[in-house]
Motif scaffolding. Structure first.
Motif, PDB file in Angstrom:
ATOM      1  N   THR A 183       0.830  -1.206   0.000  1.00  0.00           N
ATOM      2  CA  THR A 183       0.000   0.000   0.000  1.00  0.00           C
ATOM      3  C   THR A 183       0.863   1.253   0.000  1.00  0.00           C
ATOM      4  O   THR A 183       0.594   2.203  -0.741  1.00  0.00           O
ATOM      5  N   GLY A 184       1.901   1.257   0.806  1.00  0.00           N
ATOM      6  CA  GLY A 184       2.795   2.414   0.844  1.00  0.00           C
ATOM      7  C   GLY A 184       3.498   2.648  -0.477  1.00  0.00           C
ATOM      8  O   GLY A 184       3.696   3.787  -0.902  1.00  0.00           O
ATOM      9  N   THR A 185       3.847   1.565  -1.158  1.00  0.00           N
ATOM     10  CA  THR A 185       4.516   1.694  -2.445  1.00  0.00           C
ATOM     11  C   THR A 185       3.560   2.207  -3.515  1.00  0.00           C
ATOM     12  O   THR A 185       3.915   3.063  -4.320  1.00  0.00           O
ATOM     13  N   GLY A 225       2.208  10.539  -3.817  1.00  0.00           N
ATOM     14  CA  GLY A 225       1.287  11.103  -4.796  1.00  0.00           C
ATOM     15  C   GLY A 225      -0.091  11.379  -4.244  1.00  0.00           C
ATOM     16  O   GLY A 225      -0.778  12.290  -4.701  1.00  0.00           O
ATOM     17  N   ILE A 226      -0.506  10.617  -3.244  1.00  0.00           N
ATOM     18  CA  ILE A 226      -1.835  10.815  -2.683  1.00  0.00           C
ATOM     19  C   ILE A 226      -1.948  12.173  -1.995  1.00  0.00           C
ATOM     20  O   ILE A 226      -3.033  12.720  -1.862  1.00  0.00           O
ATOM     21  N   PHE A 227      -0.831  12.746  -1.591  1.00  0.00           N
ATOM     22  CA  PHE A 227      -0.864  14.046  -0.930  1.00  0.00           C
ATOM     23  C   PHE A 227      -0.794  15.201  -1.921  1.00  0.00           C
ATOM     24  O   PHE A 227      -1.177  16.310  -1.602  1.00  0.00           O
ATOM     25  N   LEU A 250      14.834   2.452 -12.067  1.00  0.00           N
ATOM     26  CA  LEU A 250      14.595   3.856 -12.411  1.00  0.00           C
ATOM     27  C   LEU A 250      13.278   4.362 -11.825  1.00  0.00           C
ATOM     28  O   LEU A 250      13.183   5.514 -11.391  1.00  0.00           O
ATOM     29  N   ALA A 251      12.258   3.515 -11.812  1.00  0.00           N
ATOM     30  CA  ALA A 251      10.973   3.919 -11.235  1.00  0.00           C
ATOM     31  C   ALA A 251      11.125   4.256  -9.756  1.00  0.00           C
ATOM     32  O   ALA A 251      10.531   5.224  -9.270  1.00  0.00           O
ATOM     33  N   LEU A 252      11.924   3.480  -9.043  1.00  0.00           N
ATOM     34  CA  LEU A 252      12.141   3.775  -7.626  1.00  0.00           C
ATOM     35  C   LEU A 252      12.916   5.077  -7.439  1.00  0.00           C
ATOM     36  O   LEU A 252      12.656   5.831  -6.496  1.00  0.00           O
ATOM     37  N   ILE A 253      13.853   5.354  -8.331  1.00  0.00           N
ATOM     38  CA  ILE A 253      14.584   6.622  -8.252  1.00  0.00           C
ATOM     39  C   ILE A 253      13.625   7.793  -8.457  1.00  0.00           C
ATOM     40  O   ILE A 253      13.628   8.763  -7.700  1.00  0.00           O
TER      41      ILE A 253
END
Length: 132
Positions: A24-26, A31-33, A100-103
């Motif tokens: 859920t955190g990932t 972005g939710i904020f 790259l997505a994590l970066i």
């Protein structure tokens, strides 16, 4: 097609609550904020429908990944699943894409944090040479 084999086993230390919290955190992340206000301002009530649709896609992805993890319980995640089924070259592309997505995820989270910090301590916010 080259086969990628590994004998490294994962420890079964995470329970349902831990796994759910990590997933859920990932998915939600920072972005939710930042995004809901922008989306509601631009799309109105259509934003709610798009968030629900995105949630359905996330559920489908989570179910697929859980099936893959059950069928191939080895270290490597998406890289391992893709390299095992479609070859090492495509697995490398997926592995680098995940990296790259994590970066970018971390970068966007920091930009969101900087935007929120403007409420308490207003400073000009720069992204490279472009003022935000």
């Amino acid at each position: 097609m080259a086969s990628v084999e590994t004998t490294e086993r994962l420890g079964c230390n995470l329970g349902f609550i831990s796994t759910f919290a990590i997933g859920t955190g990932t998915m939600i992340g920072a972005g939710i904020f930042v995004l809901p206000g922008i989306a509601l301002a631009d799309a109105g009530s259509g934003a709610i429908i798009s968030f629900l649709f995105g949630g359905l896609i996330s559920i489908a992805t989570a179910i697929s990944m859980s099936e893959l993890a059950t069928g191939m319980p080895l270290a490597g995640g998406s890289y391992y699943y893709i390299s095992r089924t479609m070859g090492a070259a495509l697995g490398a592309v997926i592995g680098l894409g995940s990296w790259l997505a994590l970066i970018f995820k971390g970068t966007f989270a920091l930009i969101g944090l900087a935007e929120y910090s403007q409420i308490f301590y207003p400073l000009p916010l720069y992204l490279g040479m472009i003022q935000i």
